[in-house]
Design an enzyme around this catalytic site. Structure first.
Site, PDB file in Angstrom:
ATOM      1  N   HIS A 124      24.991  50.737  58.983  1.00 52.85           N
ATOM      2  CA  HIS A 124      25.729  50.122  60.102  1.00 52.85           C
ATOM      3  C   HIS A 124      26.741  49.118  59.591  1.00 52.85           C
ATOM      4  O   HIS A 124      27.185  48.244  60.318  1.00 52.85           O
ATOM      5  CB  HIS A 124      24.723  49.452  61.042  1.00 52.85           C
ATOM      6  CG  HIS A 124      23.720  50.411  61.587  1.00 52.85           C
ATOM      7  ND1 HIS A 124      23.881  51.069  62.786  1.00 52.85           N
ATOM      8  CD2 HIS A 124      22.564  50.882  61.052  1.00 52.85           C
ATOM      9  CE1 HIS A 124      22.852  51.882  62.986  1.00 52.85           C
ATOM     10  NE2 HIS A 124      22.042  51.777  61.943  1.00 52.85           N
ATOM     11  N   GLU A 152      25.800  42.973  33.521  1.00 55.89           N
ATOM     12  CA  GLU A 152      25.883  42.031  32.397  1.00 55.89           C
ATOM     13  C   GLU A 152      25.569  42.748  31.085  1.00 55.89           C
ATOM     14  O   GLU A 152      25.963  42.311  30.012  1.00 55.89           O
ATOM     15  CB  GLU A 152      24.920  40.855  32.593  1.00 55.89           C
ATOM     16  CG  GLU A 152      25.208  39.690  31.671  1.00 55.89           C
ATOM     17  CD  GLU A 152      24.462  38.432  32.051  1.00 55.89           C
ATOM     18  OE1 GLU A 152      23.224  38.381  31.866  1.00 55.89           O
ATOM     19  OE2 GLU A 152      25.107  37.486  32.536  1.00 55.89           O
ATOM     20  N   LYS A 179      32.035  29.609  31.258  1.00 53.81           N
ATOM     21  CA  LYS A 179      31.394  28.288  31.094  1.00 53.81           C
ATOM     22  C   LYS A 179      32.377  27.326  30.421  1.00 53.81           C
ATOM     23  O   LYS A 179      32.529  26.168  30.814  1.00 53.81           O
ATOM     24  CB  LYS A 179      30.156  28.419  30.209  1.00 53.81           C
ATOM     25  CG  LYS A 179      28.925  28.984  30.897  1.00 53.81           C
ATOM     26  CD  LYS A 179      27.759  29.013  29.910  1.00 53.81           C
ATOM     27  CE  LYS A 179      26.511  29.620  30.510  1.00 53.81           C
ATOM     28  NZ  LYS A 179      25.420  29.777  29.516  1.00 53.81           N
TER      29      LYS A 179
HETATM   30  O1  LIG Z   1      18.181  30.985  31.605  1.00 52.89           O
HETATM   31  P1  LIG Z   1      19.440  30.267  31.224  1.00 52.89           P
HETATM   32  O2  LIG Z   1      19.565  30.018  29.772  1.00 52.89           O
HETATM   33  O3  LIG Z   1      19.626  29.027  32.052  1.00 52.89           O
HETATM   34  O4  LIG Z   1      20.646  31.249  31.571  1.00 52.89           O
HETATM   35  C1  LIG Z   1      20.869  31.647  32.890  1.00 52.89           C
HETATM   36  C2  LIG Z   1      21.929  32.748  32.839  1.00 52.89           C
HETATM   37  O5  LIG Z   1      23.048  32.192  32.173  1.00 52.89           O
HETATM   38  C3  LIG Z   1      24.106  33.074  31.844  1.00 52.89           C
HETATM   39  O6  LIG Z   1      24.772  33.403  33.015  1.00 52.89           O
HETATM   40  C4  LIG Z   1      23.656  34.349  31.172  1.00 52.89           C
HETATM   41  O7  LIG Z   1      24.742  35.252  31.102  1.00 52.89           O
HETATM   42  C5  LIG Z   1      22.519  34.991  31.932  1.00 52.89           C
HETATM   43  O8  LIG Z   1      22.065  36.131  31.212  1.00 52.89           O
HETATM   44  C6  LIG Z   1      21.400  33.984  32.101  1.00 52.89           C
HETATM   45  O9  LIG Z   1      20.337  34.572  32.825  1.00 52.89           O
END
Ligand SMILES: O=P(O)(O)OC[C@H]1O[C@H](O)[C@H](O)[C@@H](O)[C@@H]1O
Length: 613
Positions: A421, A392, A526
């Site tokens: 394995h 990431e 998202k």
């Molecule tokens: O901790 P939050 O704001 O719920 O985000 C949870 C995750 O969301 C996204 O996937 C980001 O790319 C991550 O870096 C983060 O850890």
């Protein structure tokens, strides 16, 4: 491969056959490629397809790489590049990576620039320019580094409150309102990405066999997975502390998990607020929810700590402390490693050495994957943790100058010797598209607990032999590897290896000129998910209207797409229908989901008030 006889003998008295050392196969010079030992005759000329596979296997940059074979020269290289952080008892061996002195010299200016950028970062520069943010995870383990006194105080106070709260939970001073045990016995962590992977890695690595509270995770929006965790808790839901972790406070999967858990609490006649804890940024949706609903506790997350580097914030520290893990030792280990990785001498900086090897092995473009192989069960999740930290951070389309670079470094692996394995066969003999990283833990068992399963041989000796054997076998076939050695798995050593890789990723990002601290690609996913759900609501609205007719009017996919004014989305509409039909939320009047062309569907019942508008 030598046989490790005695491994399966029923009577431990059997002496294992003489342990053959893995004989280094004659190095196949890159230029005179010949078929490996197969039953087929090997003097066939290279066919076009095999030539292509050879070409695939040896990019131009690699063809210049010749690995040392002479044992004396190798030993000299081992000693020349051997690194140790004495106080931590952490060693780094990069002798099995074939970088040249010329390469090191070429990289020197880039590393000096990277060291300067890292120094500025720790002083509070906007090291995440795309989001206009500072990058402060190093301050979490040395609050004196924080660029403002207010941040220093915030870090210190948060750590103290984490430890105090955890002590009160463990001691039973803070107890659930109605639990037969009279104290909290379980932690249900609800979070995803960096709000889960860190806590999961630390729990697997460091939780005692019988922790004061046992942790489990909801880290996805899979209803069956959520049901499974809640079902396993059973009546212990009454003594479960639910820790909801979300830096943004708005991640859909985490919100869904929370809503599902709160439903379970209602159905069990329990007051969620008395057992709920939130870890999130101040005034986030989650923070406001927890405050308004009067949850048991709230702990802060900061915009200058990324999800993938949040393990030393409340995100990682609170769940760990609740399991009886010494979080201050974790921070100490990280701080010691941070100090070691501040030096501007590449040769004395373990993070720079890692970054340099990654660049060499993958030509600075991720042309080879990083296979992470901890030979220790408790470090099983380290590679999963590193997948987010590395991929990431480094998996970026543009560099800091706006050039399209599609950078990255792929990470995978589980644990040794188990993985030997599974896929090590391909690593040893197959496509050469990786370099390995071995994580070696020298202490096999606590003092006084060792046992010889054969005269002079323990289980741990086998594990040691498998690691060293695999390292040798890979190297003998031209496969490069790095070895990180720690004395044992403790909060200090875990803190140290986390800090080592955080710094290595930051330095590597600098030398390939990318921003390691944002994640634009995640937003795309998202957004697309939100569009699918919006389309689903339109589909349901159209079906509801058709179902409310008398008689009911079942619709074809084409008719649904047409009435949604989204003919171009017919495939997604079909997928939505198939998913909803499998969950009895759409009924089939004609055809079946396997025949999209002729299917006709409607809703089970008419909702006069169109719930889906
Ligand atoms: O901790 P939050 O704001 O719920 O985000 C949870 C995750 O969301 C996204 O996937 C980001 O790319 C991550 O870096 C983060 O850890």
């Amino acid at each position: 491969m030598a046989s490790l006889s005695g491994l399966y003998s029923s009577s431990p008295s059997l002496k294992p056959a003489k342990n053959h050392s893995f004989k280094a196969l004659p190095a196949q010079s890159r230029d005179s490629f010949s078929f490996p030992h197969t039953s087929k005759p090997t003097n066939l000329p290279l066919t076009l397809s095999s030539a292509r596979s050879v070409a695939r296997d040896i990019s131009h940059a690699d063809s210049k790489k010749e690995l040392l074979k002479d044992p004396d020269a190798l030993w000299k290289r081992y000693l020349d590049w051997f690194y140790q952080q004495k106080e931590l008892g952490l060693y780094l061996d990069i002798s099995r990576v074939g970088f040249t002195d010329e390469f090191v010299a070429e990289m020197e200016p880039r590393f000096q620039a990277a060291f300067k950028a890292m120094e500025d970062l720790e002083k509070g520069s906007i090291a995440n320019p795309d989001e206009g943010r500072m990058v402060g995870h190093y301050w979490l383990r040395n609050s004196k580094l924080a660029p403002k006194p207010t941040l220093k105080t915030l870090i210190e106070n948060t750590l103290d409150s984490i430890c105090a709260f955890s002590d009160d939970i463990i001691s039973g001073k803070i107890k659930p309102p109605s639990s037969p045990e009279g104290r909290f016995t379980q932690i249900l962590s609800v979070g995803i990405g960096g709000s889960a992977l860190g806590p999961q890695f630390v729990a697997e690595a460091l939780a005692p066999d019988n922790p004061p509270l046992k942790i489990r995770f909801i880290d996805n929006t899979d209803p069956a997975g959520i049901d499974h965790q809640i079902a396993q808790l059973g009546p212990e839901l009454a003594s479960t502390l639910v820790v909801v972790i979300s830096k943004s406070g708005g991640t859909p999967e985490t919100r869904n998990g929370l809503l599902e858990v709160q439903k379970a609490f209602r159905e069990a006649g329990l007051n969620f607020a008395k057992q709920g804890v939130a870890i999130t940024q101040e005034n986030s949706l989650l923070d406001n929810t927890a405050r308004i609903e009067g949850w048991l506790a709230r702990f802060p997350m900061y915009d200058w700590v990324g999800g993938r580097t949040s393990i030393m914030s409340a995100v990682g520290l609170l769940p760990a402390a609740l399991q009886g893990i010494n979080v201050r030792e974790m921070l100490t280990g990280a701080a010691l490693m941070d100090e070691a990785t501040r030096t501007t001498s590449i040769k004395n900086n373990p993070a720079a050495l890692l970054a340099m090897c990654w660049y060499w092995a993958s030509n600075g473009v991720g042309s080879k994957d990083m296979v992470v192989l901890p030979y220790k069960d408790s470090l099983l999740l380290f590679s999963r943790y590193l997948q987010q930290l590395v991929m990431e951070s480094l998996g970026k389309e543009f560099d800091l100058d706006g050039n399209t670079v599609n950078q990255g470094l792929t990470v995978y692996g589980n644990k040794g010797s188990t993985d030997q394995h599974a896929y090590i066969q391909q690593l040893r003999d197959g496509v050469h598209n990786f370099f390995a990283t071995f994580i070696e833990v020298l202490r096999d068992r606590p003092p006084g607990h060792d046992w010889e399963l054969e005269p002079g041989v323990t289980c741990g000796d086998y594990l040691f032999g498998m690691l060293q054997g695999t390292r040798s076998a890979l190297y003998a076939n031209g496969r490069e590897s790095i070895s990180v050695t720690i004395q044992e798995v403790t909060p200090t050593s875990v803190g140290a290896i986390i800090a080592l890789y955080e710094r290595a990723v930051g330095l590597y990002a600098s030398i390939v000129n990318i921003n390691a601290y944002h994640q634009p690609g995640v937003e795309a996913g998202k957004k697309a998910a939100a569009e699918v759900l919006a389309l689903q609501k339109r589909v349901l609205s159209v079906l509801n209207e058709a179902t409310c007719k008398d008689p009911v009017e079942p619709l074809t996919l084409e008719e649904i797409a047409d009435r949604c004014h989204a003919p171009e989305e017919i495939e997604m509409i079909y997928k939505i229908i198939a998913h909803m039909s499998a969950n009895d939320r759409v009924l089939i009047a004609e055809g079946n989901c396997g025949s999209p062309r002729s299917i006709k569907v409607y809703l089970g019942e008419c909702n006069v008030d169109d719930l889906y508008a």
